[in-house]
Design a protein around this motif. Structure first.
Motif, PDB file in Angstrom:
ATOM      1  N   ARG A 150     -58.589  80.805   6.097  1.00 17.92           N
ATOM      2  CA  ARG A 150     -57.090  81.338   5.754  1.00 17.92           C
ATOM      3  C   ARG A 150     -56.173  80.224   5.375  1.00 17.92           C
ATOM      4  NH1 ARG A 150     -55.077  85.166  10.294  1.00 17.92           N
ATOM      5  NH2 ARG A 150     -53.260  85.246   8.749  1.00 17.92           N
ATOM      6  N   PHE A 151     -56.614  78.752   5.640  1.00 16.04           N
ATOM      7  CA  PHE A 151     -55.836  77.755   5.600  1.00 16.04           C
ATOM      8  C   PHE A 151     -55.618  77.250   4.121  1.00 16.04           C
ATOM      9  CE2 PHE A 151     -56.920  75.738   9.821  1.00 16.04           C
ATOM     10  CZ  PHE A 151     -55.952  76.244  10.548  1.00 16.04           C
ATOM     11  N   ALA A 152     -56.704  77.596   3.064  1.00 18.59           N
ATOM     12  CA  ALA A 152     -56.566  77.191   1.813  1.00 18.59           C
ATOM     13  C   ALA A 152     -55.432  78.109   1.159  1.00 18.59           C
ATOM     14  CB  ALA A 152     -57.825  77.594   1.211  1.00 18.59           C
ATOM     15  N   THR A 153     -54.938  79.149   1.738  1.00 12.37           N
ATOM     16  CA  THR A 153     -53.762  80.001   1.020  1.00 12.37           C
ATOM     17  C   THR A 153     -52.786  80.119   1.699  1.00 12.37           C
ATOM     18  OG1 THR A 153     -54.640  81.878   2.081  1.00 12.37           O
ATOM     19  CG2 THR A 153     -55.816  81.773   0.196  1.00 12.37           C
ATOM     20  N   PHE A 154     -52.596  79.035   2.787  1.00  9.10           N
ATOM     21  CA  PHE A 154     -51.313  79.118   3.584  1.00  9.10           C
ATOM     22  C   PHE A 154     -50.254  78.480   2.905  1.00  9.10           C
ATOM     23  CE2 PHE A 154     -52.335  79.209   8.613  1.00  9.10           C
ATOM     24  CZ  PHE A 154     -52.931  80.495   8.390  1.00  9.10           C
ATOM     25  N   GLU A 155     -49.091  78.810   3.162  1.00  5.20           N
ATOM     26  CA  GLU A 155     -47.930  78.139   2.378  1.00  5.20           C
ATOM     27  C   GLU A 155     -47.615  77.259   3.786  1.00  5.20           C
ATOM     28  OE1 GLU A 155     -46.603  78.629  -0.553  1.00  5.20           O
ATOM     29  OE2 GLU A 155     -47.828  80.016  -1.112  1.00  5.20           O
ATOM     30  N   THR A 156     -46.094  76.606   3.546  1.00  6.13           N
ATOM     31  CA  THR A 156     -45.856  75.642   4.731  1.00  6.13           C
ATOM     32  C   THR A 156     -45.280  76.543   5.806  1.00  6.13           C
ATOM     33  OG1 THR A 156     -45.132  73.833   3.118  1.00  6.13           O
ATOM     34  CG2 THR A 156     -43.992  74.024   5.088  1.00  6.13           C
ATOM     35  N   SER A 157     -44.887  77.634   5.447  1.00  5.43           N
ATOM     36  CA  SER A 157     -44.191  78.639   6.554  1.00  5.43           C
ATOM     37  C   SER A 157     -45.410  78.857   7.629  1.00  5.43           C
ATOM     38  CB  SER A 157     -43.292  79.673   5.805  1.00  5.43           C
ATOM     39  OG  SER A 157     -44.257  80.627   4.941  1.00  5.43           O
ATOM     40  N   ASP A 158     -46.473  79.266   6.758  1.00  2.30           N
ATOM     41  CA  ASP A 158     -47.779  79.560   7.656  1.00  2.30           C
ATOM     42  C   ASP A 158     -48.458  78.334   8.694  1.00  2.30           C
ATOM     43  OD1 ASP A 158     -47.924  82.325   6.509  1.00  2.30           O
ATOM     44  OD2 ASP A 158     -49.010  80.995   4.701  1.00  2.30           O
ATOM     45  N   PHE A 159     -48.055  77.398   8.141  1.00  2.00           N
ATOM     46  CA  PHE A 159     -48.696  76.241   8.837  1.00  2.00           C
ATOM     47  C   PHE A 159     -47.490  75.912  10.104  1.00  2.00           C
ATOM     48  CE2 PHE A 159     -51.040  74.943   5.201  1.00  2.00           C
ATOM     49  CZ  PHE A 159     -52.318  74.790   5.907  1.00  2.00           C
ATOM     50  N   GLU A 160     -45.968  76.175   9.896  1.00  2.00           N
ATOM     51  CA  GLU A 160     -45.045  76.230  10.807  1.00  2.00           C
ATOM     52  C   GLU A 160     -45.354  77.331  11.823  1.00  2.00           C
ATOM     53  OE1 GLU A 160     -41.580  76.564   8.554  1.00  2.00           O
ATOM     54  OE2 GLU A 160     -41.320  74.521   7.792  1.00  2.00           O
ATOM     55  N   LEU A 161     -45.530  78.525  11.410  1.00  2.00           N
ATOM     56  CA  LEU A 161     -45.984  79.722  12.442  1.00  2.00           C
ATOM     57  C   LEU A 161     -46.988  79.405  13.372  1.00  2.00           C
ATOM     58  CD1 LEU A 161     -45.518  82.347  13.320  1.00  2.00           C
ATOM     59  CD2 LEU A 161     -46.892  83.156  11.854  1.00  2.00           C
ATOM     60  N   TRP A 162     -48.055  78.781  12.972  1.00  2.00           N
ATOM     61  CA  TRP A 162     -49.083  78.674  13.581  1.00  2.00           C
ATOM     62  C   TRP A 162     -49.204  77.445  14.337  1.00  2.00           C
ATOM     63  CZ3 TRP A 162     -52.821  82.016  14.950  1.00  2.00           C
ATOM     64  CH2 TRP A 162     -52.709  83.219  14.414  1.00  2.00           C
ATOM     65  N   PHE A 163     -48.738  76.350  13.961  1.00  2.00           N
ATOM     66  CA  PHE A 163     -48.865  74.971  14.468  1.00  2.00           C
ATOM     67  C   PHE A 163     -47.696  74.744  15.446  1.00  2.00           C
ATOM     68  CE2 PHE A 163     -52.311  74.440  11.908  1.00  2.00           C
ATOM     69  CZ  PHE A 163     -53.178  73.691  12.488  1.00  2.00           C
ATOM     70  N   GLN A 164     -46.447  75.382  15.163  1.00  2.00           N
ATOM     71  CA  GLN A 164     -45.213  74.986  15.933  1.00  2.00           C
ATOM     72  C   GLN A 164     -44.899  76.179  16.863  1.00  2.00           C
ATOM     73  OE1 GLN A 164     -41.842  73.558  13.504  1.00  2.00           O
ATOM     74  NE2 GLN A 164     -43.292  72.841  12.072  1.00  2.00           N
TER      75      GLN A 164
END
Length: 349
Positions: free
Chosen positions: A146-160
């Motif tokens: 799923r990472f390849a389709t992640f937006e910045t907001s997705d990375f924020e949600l998962w990693f923060q």
């Protein structure tokens, strides 16, 4: 059927089953029922996932035995139920996570409830290292496609947010699942998530992960500041990092900078820091919110030294070191500043 109706019906069915449990558990009522999972399907049907996990336990049913019938919320409660000892058992955690990670929808719902439940229980990390390692590794493996389709907001949600209590187990090898062609903002979102955990658990593996991610930042991408990245640096070096990190437009980062500067001789540190920040032919851009914070924090530090200032000091501070933030100087600050100075220093101010 409306969700609230399903919940109400589930409560009625559950109440009835609990009242007549011995009858429903008798051989006559268990004809052709192989196990607890079958029993739950037969007696609660599609309403099984609308019952609180704690209420299911009143039916003398173990969560693992009916895992396939549980909702993501019920699975979170199963994991966090101290009577099951799940958070001390790698096999149980593996079984629960394997049941939710096959479906992105189930996975997202599970972590939504997981974050809520761990916050309510004031859990900042999963203490059992082996269990935490397992939870994080299984999750990252499931997230990888799923990472390849992640937006910045997705990375924020998962990693923060979502992975917060698990990130202490992150190792450099785990980073291989993260694509290197993600945006600067996405890299920064991940690093900020690591920084949040490092602030309470300075794990060596996590420090290495942060260092490796910084090395992969796209050209021109600014490194977010955290306390760990400032350790061992002089105020002049911190000033350089501040100018190159975007901290002059980020209130959280500038507060971190001053948290560091306030250690030791705060006056000397701020003096050296602001001298370096303003020591250029052109003043750097700074947001109003950050400027207000810098002015307030600096004033709190230097104002206690005003009684010892001579004219050279007033000149140095009000014509050089504070020039970047003086637009945030307030009437209250001015009143305190000029309360005990003569006309010469008054005119400097």
């Amino acid at each position: 059927m409306k969700p609230e109706q399903r919940i109400e019906i589930a409560k009625v069915l559950l109440s009835h089953l609990i009242e007549f449990l011995s009858q429903f558990k008798s051989p006559a009522c268990r004809n052709n029922i192989k196990d607890d999972s079958d029993w739950l399907k037969v007696n609660l049907g599609p309403f099984a996932d609308k019952v609180d996990y704690s209420e299911l336990k009143e039916l003398n049913i173990t969560g693992l035995a009916v895992l396939g019938s549980l909702s993501p919320e019920q699975k979170v409660n199963l994991l966090l139920d101290s009577t099951t000892g799940a958070l001390e058992n790698v096999s149980v955690v593996t079984e629960v996570f394997s049941s939710i990670l096959q479906s992105p929808e189930q996975m997202d719902k599970f972590f939504e409830y997981f974050v809520q439940a761990t916050n309510e229980a004031n859990i900042t990390t999963i203490n059992n290292t082996a269990v935490r390692d397992t939870m994080l590794n299984l999750t990252l493996t499931a997230l990888a496609p799923r990472f390849a389709t992640f937006e910045t907001s997705d990375f924020e949600l998962w990693f923060q947010v979502n992975l917060f209590v698990l990130l202490a187990s992150l190792q450099p090898a785990s980073l291989s699942v993260i694509p290197l062609n993600i945006s600067c903002d996405s890299f920064t979102a991940i690093i900020k998530g690591l920084d949040k955990v490092l602030a309470i658990l300075p794990e060596e593996g996590l420090v290495s992960c942060r260092h490796d991610l910084v090395q992969e930042l796209p050209s021109g991408c600014m490194v977010p500041i955290d306390i760990g990245s400032l350790e061992g640096k002089s105020p002049t070096e911190v000033a350089e990092l501040t100018l190159n990190s975007g901290a002059l437009n980020d209130t959280n980062q500038i507060e971190t900078v001053f948290q560091f500067l306030e250690n030791g001789d705060a006056f000397q540190n701020v003096d050296e820091f602001l001298t370096a920040v303003t020591n250029s032919s052109e003043l750097p851009a700074i947001s109003i919110a950050v400027r207000d914070i810098v002015m307030n924090l600096t004033f709190n530090i230097i104002s206690t030294h005003f009684p010892t200032f001579d004219t050279a000091d007033w000149e140095a501070w009000f014509k050089e070191k504070l020039v970047l933030v003086l637009p945030s100087f307030t009437a209250k600050m001015l009143t305190r500043t000029i309360s005990n100075i003569g006309c010469t220093n008054y005119r400097v101010v």
